[in-house]
Design an enzyme around this catalytic site. Structure first.
Site, PDB file in Angstrom:
ATOM      1  N   ASP A   1       0.809  -1.212   0.000  1.00  0.00           N
ATOM      2  CA  ASP A   1       0.000   0.000   0.000  1.00  0.00           C
ATOM      3  C   ASP A   1       0.847   1.269   0.000  1.00  0.00           C
ATOM      4  O   ASP A   1       0.486   2.263  -0.633  1.00  0.00           O
ATOM      5  CB  ASP A   1      -0.914   0.007   1.227  1.00  0.00           C
TER       6      ASP A   1
ATOM      7  N   ASP B   1      -1.991  12.931  21.683  1.00  0.00           N
ATOM      8  CA  ASP B   1      -0.788  12.655  20.910  1.00  0.00           C
ATOM      9  C   ASP B   1      -0.905  13.221  19.504  1.00  0.00           C
ATOM     10  O   ASP B   1       0.095  13.417  18.817  1.00  0.00           O
ATOM     11  CB  ASP B   1      -0.533  11.152  20.833  1.00  0.00           C
TER      12      ASP B   1
ATOM     13  N   ALA C   1     -11.236   6.150   1.595  1.00  0.00           N
ATOM     14  CA  ALA C   1     -10.229   5.189   1.131  1.00  0.00           C
ATOM     15  C   ALA C   1      -9.150   4.948   2.167  1.00  0.00           C
ATOM     16  O   ALA C   1      -8.577   3.864   2.248  1.00  0.00           O
ATOM     17  CB  ALA C   1      -9.600   5.683  -0.169  1.00  0.00           C
TER      18      ALA C   1
ATOM     19  N   ALA D   1      -4.951   9.095  20.762  1.00  0.00           N
ATOM     20  CA  ALA D   1      -4.658   9.031  22.196  1.00  0.00           C
ATOM     21  C   ALA D   1      -5.063  10.313  22.914  1.00  0.00           C
ATOM     22  O   ALA D   1      -4.239  10.989  23.533  1.00  0.00           O
ATOM     23  CB  ALA D   1      -3.181   8.723  22.436  1.00  0.00           C
TER      24      ALA D   1
END
Length: 255
Positions: free
Chosen positions: A45, A145, A153, A180
């Site tokens: 990918d 974070d 997609a 997070a």
């Protein structure tokens, strides 16, 4: 797609992908990228995203064959019947996100992202972000974070790992997902119209530095990032019949 297509082969640097490239070029005639009707990408990918970004000016459909670790955007690998598979392939058209980032030195950087645009803390301290949607303040302070905006997609990639929703292809929706989150502790993100403009401002950028990332293209020390869909850019992906993005997105929710 029609038969007798002119093919350009590209491959990642991985040994298995390079071996596949040699095999395909030995079995099928190939042409340079500019002369091709279709591009066959051999890799995972990450390489597919690299190929789409690198060839977006050519307006060529890309058919991926998985020679990588992750293959959500790729078709099952096989060296036989390539011309038949290309002729039978179904096309999916996706639009990328446009990221407009401003750095602490007041440099403006624009990037396109097929999967997601993310903001991530650069240092040990949590990032503090302020989020606007269509110029309206929606979240005064997100301690986290990071945060990201994902396309349908890309919703099964980093977005899904961050516990964001999987979005159906063609839903004209974007996912805004926290990474997070510490405060508000229970805020898990939002679903936004595809036409929405998301602006994320960094609070205390000197003390809490933040980087922005568009499909692996990173910009450090940002103070604000604007994210919009760019309908002027179309990426054309080819999939074997019955194995397009819509089916993959549904299947991903039952594994």
């Amino acid at each position: 797609m029609g038969g007798n297509q002119k093919i350009a082969f590209v491959a990642s640097d991985a040994e298995v992908a390079q071996s596949a490239l040699i095999a395909f070029q030995g079995r099928y005639p190939s042409v340079p990228l500019e002369e091709a009707d279709v591009i066959v990408a051999l890799g995972g990918d990450g390489f597919m995203l690299e190929t789409l970004h690198g060839t977006e000016h050519l307006d060529k459909p890309v058919y991926g064959l998985n020679r990588g670790t992750v293959g959500f955007l790729m078709n099952e690998y096989g060296e036989d019947d390539l011309m038949f598979r290309l002729a039978a392939a179904e096309e999916e058209v996706i639009n990328p996100l446009k990221m407009r980032a401003i750095t602490k030195d007041e440099v403006e950087v624009e990037r396109l992202a097929i999967n997601e645009v993310s903001l991530l803390r650069q240092g040990p301290q949590a990032a503090k972000l302020r989020i606007y949607v269509d110029n309206k303040l929606r979240l005064r302070e997100l301690s986290c974070d990071g945060a990201l905006v994902a396309t349908p997609a890309g919703s099964t990639a980093y977005n899904y790992s961050a516990h964001g929703p999987i979005l159906p292809i063609g839903s004209d929706v974007l996912a805004l997902t926290a990474v997070a989150a510490y405060r508000p502790r229970r805020w898990r993100g939002a679903l936004l119209p595809k036409e929405a403009t998301v602006r994320i401002e960094v609070i205390s950028p000197e003390k809490r530095p933040v980087m922005a990332d568009a499909d692996g293209q990173s910009v450090r020390d940002v103070t604000s990032v604007e994210i919009t869909s760019d309908s002027s850019v179309e990426h054309r992906l080819l999939f074997d019949p019955g194995h397009g993005l819509e089916e993959r997105l549904i299947q991903e929710q039952f594994v």
